[in-house]
Design a protein around this motif. Structure first.
Motif, PDB file in Angstrom:
ATOM      1  N   ALA A 141     -30.512  -9.402  -2.176  1.00 60.61           N
ATOM      2  CA  ALA A 141     -31.486  -8.592  -1.449  1.00 60.61           C
ATOM      3  C   ALA A 141     -31.245  -7.094  -1.606  1.00 60.61           C
ATOM      4  N   ASP A 142     -30.037  -6.689  -2.090  1.00 61.45           N
ATOM      5  CA  ASP A 142     -29.790  -5.267  -2.317  1.00 61.45           C
ATOM      6  C   ASP A 142     -30.483  -4.753  -3.574  1.00 61.45           C
ATOM      7  N   LEU A 143     -31.093  -5.642  -4.336  1.00 61.87           N
ATOM      8  CA  LEU A 143     -31.830  -5.313  -5.560  1.00 61.87           C
ATOM      9  C   LEU A 143     -30.946  -4.657  -6.623  1.00 61.87           C
ATOM     10  N   ASN A 144     -29.673  -5.014  -6.596  1.00 59.85           N
ATOM     11  CA  ASN A 144     -28.733  -4.495  -7.578  1.00 59.85           C
ATOM     12  C   ASN A 144     -27.747  -5.563  -8.056  1.00 59.85           C
ATOM     13  N   THR A 145     -27.308  -6.419  -7.147  1.00 60.34           N
ATOM     14  CA  THR A 145     -26.316  -7.432  -7.476  1.00 60.34           C
ATOM     15  C   THR A 145     -26.979  -8.659  -8.087  1.00 60.34           C
ATOM     16  N   VAL A 146     -26.511  -9.056  -9.256  1.00 62.53           N
ATOM     17  CA  VAL A 146     -27.110 -10.181  -9.982  1.00 62.53           C
ATOM     18  C   VAL A 146     -26.626 -11.516  -9.424  1.00 62.53           C
ATOM     19  N   LYS A 206     -14.540  -6.123 -20.051  1.00 62.73           N
ATOM     20  CA  LYS A 206     -13.258  -6.035 -19.356  1.00 62.73           C
ATOM     21  C   LYS A 206     -13.374  -6.640 -17.966  1.00 62.73           C
ATOM     22  N   GLU A 207     -12.252  -7.059 -17.440  1.00 64.13           N
ATOM     23  CA  GLU A 207     -12.251  -7.780 -16.166  1.00 64.13           C
ATOM     24  C   GLU A 207     -12.844  -6.966 -15.030  1.00 64.13           C
ATOM     25  N   ASN A 208     -12.629  -5.659 -15.045  1.00 62.31           N
ATOM     26  CA  ASN A 208     -13.122  -4.808 -13.959  1.00 62.31           C
ATOM     27  C   ASN A 208     -14.468  -4.155 -14.265  1.00 62.31           C
ATOM     28  N   ASP A 209     -15.135  -4.600 -15.299  1.00 66.86           N
ATOM     29  CA  ASP A 209     -16.436  -4.051 -15.691  1.00 66.86           C
ATOM     30  C   ASP A 209     -17.529  -4.721 -14.873  1.00 66.86           C
ATOM     31  N   ILE A 210     -18.036  -4.015 -13.877  1.00 67.28           N
ATOM     32  CA  ILE A 210     -19.034  -4.628 -12.992  1.00 67.28           C
ATOM     33  C   ILE A 210     -20.434  -4.640 -13.602  1.00 67.28           C
ATOM     34  N   HIS A 211     -20.616  -3.954 -14.719  1.00 62.78           N
ATOM     35  CA  HIS A 211     -21.919  -3.910 -15.368  1.00 62.78           C
ATOM     36  C   HIS A 211     -21.976  -4.723 -16.660  1.00 62.78           C
ATOM     37  N   GLY A 212     -20.832  -5.113 -17.188  1.00 63.79           N
ATOM     38  CA  GLY A 212     -20.785  -5.749 -18.495  1.00 63.79           C
ATOM     39  C   GLY A 212     -20.596  -7.252 -18.465  1.00 63.79           C
ATOM     40  N   VAL A 213     -21.240  -7.922 -19.410  1.00 70.02           N
ATOM     41  CA  VAL A 213     -21.122  -9.373 -19.602  1.00 70.02           C
ATOM     42  C   VAL A 213     -20.806  -9.616 -21.072  1.00 70.02           C
ATOM     43  N   ASP A 214     -20.013 -10.622 -21.354  1.00 68.02           N
ATOM     44  CA  ASP A 214     -19.655 -10.926 -22.735  1.00 68.02           C
ATOM     45  C   ASP A 214     -20.901 -11.116 -23.591  1.00 68.02           C
ATOM     46  N   TRP A 264     -22.679 -14.087 -15.043  1.00 66.47           N
ATOM     47  CA  TRP A 264     -23.564 -13.083 -14.463  1.00 66.47           C
ATOM     48  C   TRP A 264     -23.415 -12.836 -12.962  1.00 66.47           C
ATOM     49  N   PRO A 265     -23.202 -13.836 -12.135  1.00 70.22           N
ATOM     50  CA  PRO A 265     -23.178 -13.582 -10.684  1.00 70.22           C
ATOM     51  C   PRO A 265     -22.189 -12.486 -10.296  1.00 70.22           C
ATOM     52  N   GLY A 266     -22.672 -11.556  -9.489  1.00 71.08           N
ATOM     53  CA  GLY A 266     -21.831 -10.465  -9.007  1.00 71.08           C
ATOM     54  C   GLY A 266     -21.912  -9.195  -9.841  1.00 71.08           C
TER      55      GLY A 266
END
Length: 259
Positions: A160-165, A214-222, A192-194
């Motif tokens: 609902a925050d329109l940002n978190t996948v 990277k593990e701490n990359d909140i925007h990146g997916v393999d 993808w979740p999170g």
């Protein structure tokens, strides 16, 4: 000579009659099957929307009832981010972004066509998924963009925050099995979740990362292994649809809460 002509005429006549009968049968079948095809197409879309909102397992075999209970489809104006208040339910149910995109009066050419779609419908249908208390828990947004061979169609489920996948679900594509077609792999979808679409400044930062995020990359997916062009297509599609020429105006207007 006359007998030969008569035989040829009869042959042509027979062929004509057969072709006519076959054409009538095909036309009749197409007309009779169209309602079933439309219903199946709608059911497939509802199934993907429930999957994108993590309700598919809950629904079981009762897809339509679960969809009707929890999901509200709304049409929006992509340029303004406002709801289209006079849209009928039939318009919403039968909405086809690509069909609209082929109509110059219902579409426009993006200034920055990252997704490679050539034209974009002026409107879109989004899906508000509510919990038992009536609060919006998930927003499902359709996306379309170029892959390696053709356009790829999918849905992005957001909190609902329109940002978190919550999810990225592809429903239709022509990518290479074992490579680009890995967008359907549950292991890749589970990455993808999170993840976050935007950074704190509101810039679109979501992307597929070659070699692995990277593990701490909140925007990146393999990225998809061995499928660089498909991976780039997914990144560009997401960056387009969550930018100013996609859902950006709608998201900007509704970050304070959806109704």
């Amino acid at each position: 000579m006359s007998s030969s002509k008569e035989t040829f005429g009869r042959t042509v006549g027979f062929v004509f009659v057969v072709c006519l009968v076959c054409a009538l049968l095909v036309s009749f079948s197409a007309v009779q099957l169209k309602p079933l095809q439309t219903a199946n197409k709608l059911l497939d879309k509802q199934t993907k929307i429930l999957e994108a909102s993590n309700l598919l397992d809950f629904a079981g075999d009762d897809i339509v009832a679960t969809y009707d209970r929890f999901v509200e489809a709304k049409m929006i104006d992509l340029d303004t981010g406002e709801y289209v208040k006079d849209a009928s339910q039939q318009e919403i149910d039968m909405f086809d972004e690509r069909r609209n995109a082929r109509d110059a009066e219902k579409s426009s050419k993006p200034e920055n066509d990252l997704a490679g779609i050539n034209r974009r419908s002026n409107t879109a249908v989004i899906y508000l998924v509510r919990n038992g208390g009536g609060e919006v828990e998930t927003v499902v947004l359709p996306i379309v963009g170029s892959g390696l061979w053709d356009l790829m169609y999918g849905f992005v489920g957001l909190e609902a925050d329109l940002n978190t996948v919550k999810s990225v679900i592809y429903s239709d594509h022509k990518e290479t099995p074992g490579l680009g077609a890995e967008v359907l792999n549950p292991a890749w979808k589970a990455l993808w979740p999170g993840k976050k679409i935007y950074n704190e400044a509101g810039d679109v930062k979501v992307q597929l990362v070659k070699g692995g995020a990277k593990e701490n990359d909140i925007h990146g997916v393999d990225a998809l292994s061995g499928a660089t062009l498909t991976s780039n297509g997914v990144t560009r599609t997401l960056q387009f649809w969550f930018g100013e020429e996609g859902y950006g105006p709608f998201i900007a207007k509704n970050r304070g809460g959806l109704k």
